[in-house]
Design an enzyme around this catalytic site. Sequence first.
Site, short mmCIF file in Angstrom:
data_model
loop_
_atom_site.label_atom_id
_atom_site.label_comp_id
_atom_site.label_asym_id
_atom_site.label_seq_id
_atom_site.Cartn_x
_atom_site.Cartn_y
_atom_site.Cartn_z
N ASN A 252 -6.44 -6.67 4.07
CA ASN A 252 -5.02 -6.98 3.81
C ASN A 252 -4.99 -8.17 2.86
O ASN A 252 -6.04 -8.70 2.47
CB ASN A 252 -4.28 -7.26 5.13
CG ASN A 252 -2.77 -7.30 4.93
OD1 ASN A 252 -2.19 -6.43 4.28
ND2 ASN A 252 -2.11 -8.32 5.44
N ALA B 233 0.80 -1.23 0.00
CA ALA B 233 0.00 0.00 0.00
C ALA B 233 0.84 1.29 0.00
O ALA B 233 0.65 2.15 -0.87
CB ALA B 233 -0.98 -0.04 1.16
N GLN C 215 4.26 -13.42 -2.17
CA GLN C 215 4.98 -12.26 -1.60
C GLN C 215 5.75 -12.66 -0.34
O GLN C 215 6.81 -12.10 -0.05
CB GLN C 215 4.00 -11.13 -1.25
CG GLN C 215 3.44 -10.39 -2.45
CD GLN C 215 2.13 -10.96 -2.92
OE1 GLN C 215 1.86 -12.16 -2.77
NE2 GLN C 215 1.28 -10.15 -3.53
N ASP D 262 -4.03 -2.78 3.91
CA ASP D 262 -4.27 -2.01 2.69
C ASP D 262 -5.34 -0.94 2.87
O ASP D 262 -5.36 0.06 2.15
CB ASP D 262 -4.65 -2.94 1.54
CG ASP D 262 -3.42 -3.72 1.08
OD1 ASP D 262 -3.14 -4.77 1.66
OD2 ASP D 262 -2.72 -3.21 0.18
N ARG E 287 -5.34 -0.22 -9.12
CA ARG E 287 -5.65 -1.21 -8.07
C ARG E 287 -6.67 -0.56 -7.11
O ARG E 287 -6.46 0.55 -6.64
CB ARG E 287 -4.39 -1.62 -7.31
CG ARG E 287 -3.36 -2.30 -8.22
CD ARG E 287 -2.30 -3.02 -7.41
NE ARG E 287 -2.82 -4.24 -6.81
CZ ARG E 287 -2.15 -4.96 -5.90
NH1 ARG E 287 -0.98 -4.56 -5.47
NH2 ARG E 287 -2.66 -6.08 -5.42
#
Length: 349
Positions: free
Chosen positions: A248, A46, A197, A238, A89
């Site tokens: 998130n 973010a 990730q 986020d 996004r």
Amino acid sequence: MKSLKWEKGILLLLDQTLLPNKIDYIYCQDYMTVAEAIRRLQVRGAPAIGAAAAFGIVLGAKAAAISAANVIEFRDKVLVVADTLQQTRPTAVNLFWAIKRMLGILDKFEDGSDIGKMIARLEQEAVIIAQEDEQVNRKISKNGALLFTKPVSILTHCNAGALATVALGTALGVIRETHSQGNVLRVYADETRPLLQGARLTAWELMQEKIPVTLITDNMAGWVMKKGLVQAVIVGADRIALNGDVANKIGTYSVAVLAKEHNIPFYVAAPLSTFDITINSGDSIPIEERDRSEVLQYAGINTAPEGVTVFNPAFDVTPSNLVTAIITEAGVFQAPYDVKIRQIFQLKG
Ligand code: MRU
């Protein structure tokens, strides 16, 4: 390793899709390259998305100035740039927060202003946004480390580290600081399907810093807790609603449910720029759905039968009742979150 750098009017983005196998920067000289990099997760997390978008506005404004006949036309063209960047996004609110802040700068100029001066001020603001992110993360790290007075092992999900921000990270910032104080035994990193990730970025980042890390697949988290291997969970966010619901990376909600079952504190570390004070609860958070190929394949190799139906939400929402505390630069918030958040943002009610 910096996730982004601003050098002589060019935005350099570390291509995170190539990590940990290759370290390569994308040279963004126009805003479309920035937008594409955000969409493709070459820059992600973010706060990093927010900072990248701010520099994207600067690049777009420079291009707009070439063909704009006056300030009104210039502003209209920058609005198109902002719109393109905003379409990349939907979930991380930092993207919208940073763009709004940049557009606010333009609004301060009169119609007869010098466009060159407007661009210089935009550039200055983008640099401030990036610098502030580092300062804010330092405060988050220090505030979070106060929660740990003896050595613990911590589980984290996705990557909320230096790569996801301009520097230090949020959840990993807290882990870094706690480790420097001798209170981190080990970090368990969920690999974080589908885009890994945790495996590709968090494990790599922690290894670079020589912080002990054990990589697990997402479905191992419950067993790791059951065996008493972790004493805390820390994740990033986020978007956080007024009531403390937290969006998130997909899988965070499952981790929070597991933490509750095992009486393990579940902490969220996030800057105030991740709070969306326009929404009362997580029900209003838009959840990005990404291409089915991310679930069907890995690195271009099919891992599922062709034609199978796929659901690929990139984020989930953890209800605030599962969140032990939210670690911010303004302190550590506990329930009732709405009271604290309203107070911090000076909202009525
Ligand atoms: O899809 P991503 O990789 O951008 O998702 C990132 C996350 O969910 C992070 O946990 C969040 O942005 C916090 S980063 C400090």
